[in-house]
Design a protein around this motif. Structure first.
Motif, PDB file in Angstrom:
ATOM      1  N   ASP A   3      -6.319  -2.553  -5.540  1.00 34.30           N
ATOM      2  CA  ASP A   3      -6.587  -3.991  -5.405  1.00 34.30           C
ATOM      3  C   ASP A   3      -7.510  -4.462  -6.528  1.00 34.30           C
ATOM      4  OD1 ASP A   3      -5.045  -4.061  -3.141  1.00 34.30           O
ATOM      5  OD2 ASP A   3      -6.740  -3.977  -1.741  1.00 34.30           O
ATOM      6  N   ALA A   4      -8.500  -3.646  -6.871  1.00 36.50           N
ATOM      7  CA  ALA A   4      -9.397  -4.003  -7.975  1.00 36.50           C
ATOM      8  C   ALA A   4      -8.657  -3.969  -9.301  1.00 36.50           C
ATOM      9  CB  ALA A   4     -10.586  -3.040  -8.007  1.00 36.50           C
ATOM     10  N   ALA A   8      -9.002  -9.989  -6.157  1.00 33.38           N
ATOM     11  CA  ALA A   8      -9.078  -8.733  -5.405  1.00 33.38           C
ATOM     12  C   ALA A   8      -8.952  -8.990  -3.906  1.00 33.38           C
ATOM     13  CB  ALA A   8     -10.384  -8.016  -5.717  1.00 33.38           C
ATOM     14  N   ARG A   9      -9.621 -10.041  -3.409  1.00 36.78           N
ATOM     15  CA  ARG A   9      -9.504 -10.376  -1.987  1.00 36.78           C
ATOM     16  C   ARG A   9      -8.068 -10.720  -1.621  1.00 36.78           C
ATOM     17  NH1 ARG A   9     -14.280 -13.203  -2.990  1.00 36.78           N
ATOM     18  NH2 ARG A   9     -13.130 -15.174  -3.123  1.00 36.78           N
ATOM     19  N   GLY A  11      -5.877  -7.668  -1.327  1.00 38.53           N
ATOM     20  CA  GLY A  11      -6.042  -7.009  -0.039  1.00 38.53           C
ATOM     21  C   GLY A  11      -5.327  -7.738   1.075  1.00 38.53           C
ATOM     22  N   GLU A  12      -5.379  -9.074   1.050  1.00 36.26           N
ATOM     23  CA  GLU A  12      -4.680  -9.865   2.072  1.00 36.26           C
ATOM     24  C   GLU A  12      -3.183  -9.651   2.001  1.00 36.26           C
ATOM     25  OE1 GLU A  12      -7.943 -13.529   1.940  1.00 36.26           O
ATOM     26  OE2 GLU A  12      -5.922 -13.790   1.110  1.00 36.26           O
ATOM     27  N   ASP A  65      -7.589   5.180  -4.589  1.00 36.87           N
ATOM     28  CA  ASP A  65      -6.831   4.814  -3.395  1.00 36.87           C
ATOM     29  C   ASP A  65      -6.313   3.383  -3.500  1.00 36.87           C
ATOM     30  OD1 ASP A  65      -9.138   3.275  -3.037  1.00 36.87           O
ATOM     31  OD2 ASP A  65     -10.021   4.716  -1.633  1.00 36.87           O
ATOM     32  N   ASP A  66      -5.722   2.900  -2.387  1.00 42.88           N
ATOM     33  CA  ASP A  66      -5.160   1.554  -2.364  1.00 42.88           C
ATOM     34  C   ASP A  66      -6.217   0.484  -2.599  1.00 42.88           C
ATOM     35  OD1 ASP A  66      -2.312   1.772  -1.920  1.00 42.88           O
ATOM     36  OD2 ASP A  66      -2.745   2.530   0.082  1.00 42.88           O
ATOM     37  N   ALA A  67      -7.424   0.685  -2.077  1.00 40.88           N
ATOM     38  CA  ALA A  67      -8.484  -0.307  -2.289  1.00 40.88           C
ATOM     39  C   ALA A  67      -8.807  -0.447  -3.771  1.00 40.88           C
ATOM     40  CB  ALA A  67      -9.737   0.094  -1.508  1.00 40.88           C
ATOM     41  N   ALA A  68      -8.813   0.679  -4.483  1.00 52.94           N
ATOM     42  CA  ALA A  68      -9.068   0.628  -5.922  1.00 52.94           C
ATOM     43  C   ALA A  68      -7.916  -0.048  -6.663  1.00 52.94           C
ATOM     44  CB  ALA A  68      -9.305   2.033  -6.469  1.00 52.94           C
ATOM     45  N   ARG A 128      -2.148  -6.262   3.411  1.00 58.68           N
ATOM     46  CA  ARG A 128      -2.081  -6.246   4.881  1.00 58.68           C
ATOM     47  C   ARG A 128      -0.865  -7.005   5.383  1.00 58.68           C
ATOM     48  NH1 ARG A 128      -7.594  -6.612   3.804  1.00 58.68           N
ATOM     49  NH2 ARG A 128      -7.607  -8.897   3.869  1.00 58.68           N
ATOM     50  N   PRO A 139       0.824  -1.215   0.000  1.00 61.67           N
ATOM     51  CA  PRO A 139       0.000   0.000   0.000  1.00 61.67           C
ATOM     52  C   PRO A 139       0.853   1.258   0.000  1.00 61.67           C
ATOM     53  CG  PRO A 139      -0.743  -1.562   1.680  1.00 61.67           C
ATOM     54  CD  PRO A 139       0.580  -2.058   1.175  1.00 61.67           C
TER      55      PRO A 139
END
Length: 277
Positions: free
Chosen positions: A171-172, A265-266, A269-270, A166-169, A273, A101
């Motif tokens: 991941d997508a 995508a999941r 994210g893992e 952002d970082d979540a996007a 983290r 991230p």
């Protein structure tokens, strides 16, 4: 755009090489590129191009306007911290380390005053190696308009770019375009094998599958119509295409693809983290 760009490539592997091939001689001189990599053979290749090299971060980093991190995610935290002593207030950080991230990079570069937020996180894909890549990009709060323009210019050296929030996007983006070439290659493998099953030679099946995929994606890119409309135009009621698509629908191929992208995508994210702890 800035003139006399000085660029540090921290990690001199394939993606860094692809980037440099699009920039050296057009955007900067080889002498303006400093490459940090522990591999003797890798450094020798860069030195043959006219760049400076080092086995580890040193004071030469302080003179580079952009630091481009292209190292494995497992060593990213260590490498970023090694570079930290030579960070300048105007240094732009661009990272293509998968799963890291931007906020983690900002934290590793920061000090008692807080994180260093002049960071752009990127997710390119392997077609970047032939300047046909797709790169998702997300900027932290310290990145101004000039920095964004510079980061975009640099990544356009290896293909197209898309800014996300952002970082979540990211991941997508990783799930769709970062991992996406593997989905395409899997489909091509299956289409080629199916052609052989129907009596074609392996070379005939390969040529037909590759040309069809290339032509279809170009048509989808250039046409104002949606892929759904283009698909319908190929599909005559009761015809061959309809028979094939019926099998896809019976087997739930669309749902499989959507579930696969969701799984990617999941996992992105893992990993984010895991690597940022």
């Amino acid at each position: 755009m800035e003139k006399g760009l000085s660029l540090a490539l921290i990690g001199g592997g394939n993606m860094a090489n692809a980037l440099a091939s699009g920039l050296i001689g057009r955007r900067c001189a080889a002498a303006d590129v400093h490459v940090i990599d522990p591999g003797d053979d890798t450094r020798a290749r860069w030195e043959a191009l006219g760049t400076t090299t080092a086995t580890a971060p040193d004071a030469r980093l302080s003179g580079c306007r952009v630091w481009f991190f292209a190292v494995k995610p497992q060593v990213m935290a260590q490498v970023v911290r090694q570079c930290r002593p030579w960070l300048q207030p105007g240094t732009l950080i661009i990272s293509i380390a998968a799963g890291i991230p931007g906020e983690a990079i900002a934290r590793w570069l920061g000090d008692d005053a807080g994180p260093y937020t002049r960071v752009v996180r990127c997710m390119p894909n392997t077609p970047a190696l032939i300047a046909c890549g797709m790169t998702g990009m997300a900027a932290l709060s310290g990145v101004d308009a000039q920095d964004r323009a510079l980061a975009e210019e640099l990544l356009r050296a290896v293909g197209d770019v898309l800014w996300v929030a952002d970082d979540a996007a990211i991941d997508a983006v990783t799930a769709v375009s970062g991992s996406g070439p593997a989905y395409v290659f899997l489909f091509l493998e299956a289409l080629m094998a199916a052609g052989v099953d129907q009596g074609l030679t392996p070379e005939q099946a390969r040529r037909l599958a590759l040309a069809t995929f290339h032509g279809a994606t170009q048509l989808a890119t250039l046409s104002p119509d949606s892929p759904a409309v283009l698909r319908e135009r190929v599909t005559s009621k009761g015809g061959t295409t309809a028979a094939a698509l019926a099998v896809f629908q019976q087997r739930g191929q669309t749902d499989i693809l959507r579930d696969a992208v969701a799984a990617a995508a999941r996992r992105a994210g893992e990993l984010a983290r895991e690597f940022s702890d």
